[in-house]
Design a protein around this motif. Structure first.
Motif, PDB file in Angstrom:
ATOM      1  N   TYR A 197      -5.297 -34.150   2.524  1.00  0.00           N
ATOM      2  CA  TYR A 197      -5.691 -33.497   3.780  1.00  0.00           C
ATOM      3  C   TYR A 197      -4.954 -32.172   3.953  1.00  0.00           C
ATOM      4  O   TYR A 197      -5.552 -31.163   4.325  1.00  0.00           O
ATOM      5  CB  TYR A 197      -5.393 -34.427   4.956  1.00  0.00           C
ATOM      6  N   ARG A 198      -3.665 -32.181   3.670  1.00  0.00           N
ATOM      7  CA  ARG A 198      -2.874 -30.965   3.859  1.00  0.00           C
ATOM      8  C   ARG A 198      -3.303 -29.866   2.883  1.00  0.00           C
ATOM      9  O   ARG A 198      -3.445 -28.704   3.264  1.00  0.00           O
ATOM     10  CB  ARG A 198      -1.386 -31.290   3.692  1.00  0.00           C
ATOM     11  N   SER A 201      -6.583 -28.473   4.013  1.00  0.00           N
ATOM     12  CA  SER A 201      -6.401 -27.632   5.201  1.00  0.00           C
ATOM     13  C   SER A 201      -5.854 -26.269   4.818  1.00  0.00           C
ATOM     14  O   SER A 201      -6.320 -25.236   5.318  1.00  0.00           O
ATOM     15  CB  SER A 201      -5.452 -28.315   6.187  1.00  0.00           C
ATOM     16  N   ARG A 204      -8.541 -24.275   3.317  1.00  0.00           N
ATOM     17  CA  ARG A 204      -9.722 -24.189   4.183  1.00  0.00           C
ATOM     18  C   ARG A 204     -10.947 -24.816   3.520  1.00  0.00           C
ATOM     19  O   ARG A 204     -12.053 -24.278   3.539  1.00  0.00           O
ATOM     20  CB  ARG A 204     -10.000 -22.728   4.572  1.00  0.00           C
ATOM     21  N   THR A 207     -11.998 -31.581   4.648  1.00  0.00           N
ATOM     22  CA  THR A 207     -10.828 -32.467   4.689  1.00  0.00           C
ATOM     23  C   THR A 207     -11.195 -33.952   4.758  1.00  0.00           C
ATOM     24  O   THR A 207     -10.346 -34.792   5.039  1.00  0.00           O
ATOM     25  CB  THR A 207      -9.951 -32.127   5.908  1.00  0.00           C
TER      26      THR A 207
END
Length: 218
Positions: A197-198, A201, A204, A207
């Motif tokens: 997820y990180r 993120s 961009r 996710t």
């Protein structure tokens, strides 16, 4: 491709990679039960499929043969636990909020209520974000008690690098779990193998990707 933990050998279990796992390949004929995860310490005991919508929880335990329980993650630590002799298993989603809030202690206690013994429980920590990839701010660190300071290394510009797998392993040990394995697979640093997820993120990117971790009583 799925990953296994040596200390859970003999029990149906698996940690997925980016490639989805097939429950029938882990435990033929089994039903997979998941909860609605909310980054909490809430633990639920499972004996079958939910009659309606799944409950909000971040750990499941069961002693029901032929049932698979699981959790999904994409940087948080998936933890699979088992007392093989008692036929009791657990699956915990340990993000920093749940880990700080006591999800590990609650999972072990719920297993004990089903007949497990802490001294017999084996636990495996699956793919999760590693300390070198996990920069956090002071506000996040403030959620942890002072004794957790050893899991925070100095980062850049007043930020910190948090050792989530290390914190989870210490929480397991505090609860009397002696047999602990960490697969030491950094989700953030391996885009070809794991969702993160990180990382998504930061890039961009979408996710929504998740790994699934499952365990059953056989």
């Amino acid at each position: 491709m799925t990953l296994r933990a040596r200390n859970l050998a003999g029990l149906p279990h698996a940690f997925s990679t980016r490639e989805p796992l097939e429950p029938a390949e882990i435990l033929p004929g089994a039903q997979l039960v998941l909860a609605r995860q909310i980054h909490s310490p809430v633990t639920v005991t499972v004996s079958g499929s939910w009659p309606g919508a799944p409950p909000a929880a971040d750990a499941l335990v069961t002693a029901t043969p032929g049932l698979l329980i699981g959790i999904v993650t994409a940087d948080c630590a998936p933890v699979l636990l088992a007392d093989h002799a008692a036929g009791v298993v657990g699956a915990a989603h340990a993000g920093w909020r749940g880990a700080a809030g006591g999800v590990i202690a609650n999972t072990v206690a719920a297993m004990e209520a089903l007949g497990a013994r802490r001294s017999r429980i084996a636990a495996a920590i699956g793919p999760a974000i590693a300390q070198e990839s996990y920069e956090v701010d002071a506000a996040m660190r403030d959620h942890f008690a002072p004794e957790a300071d050893r899991f925070f290394a100095s980062g850049t510009s007043g930020r910190w690098q948090f050792d989530l797998p290390g914190f989870v392993a210490a929480a397991l040990a505090t609860e009397g779990v002696d047999t602990i394995a960490d697969l030491a697979e950094d989700t953030y640093a391996q885009p070809e193998r794991f969702f993160s997820y990180r990382r998504a993120s930061h890039r961009r990117e979408p996710t929504g990707g998740r790994q699934t971790s499952v365990i059953g009583c056989g």
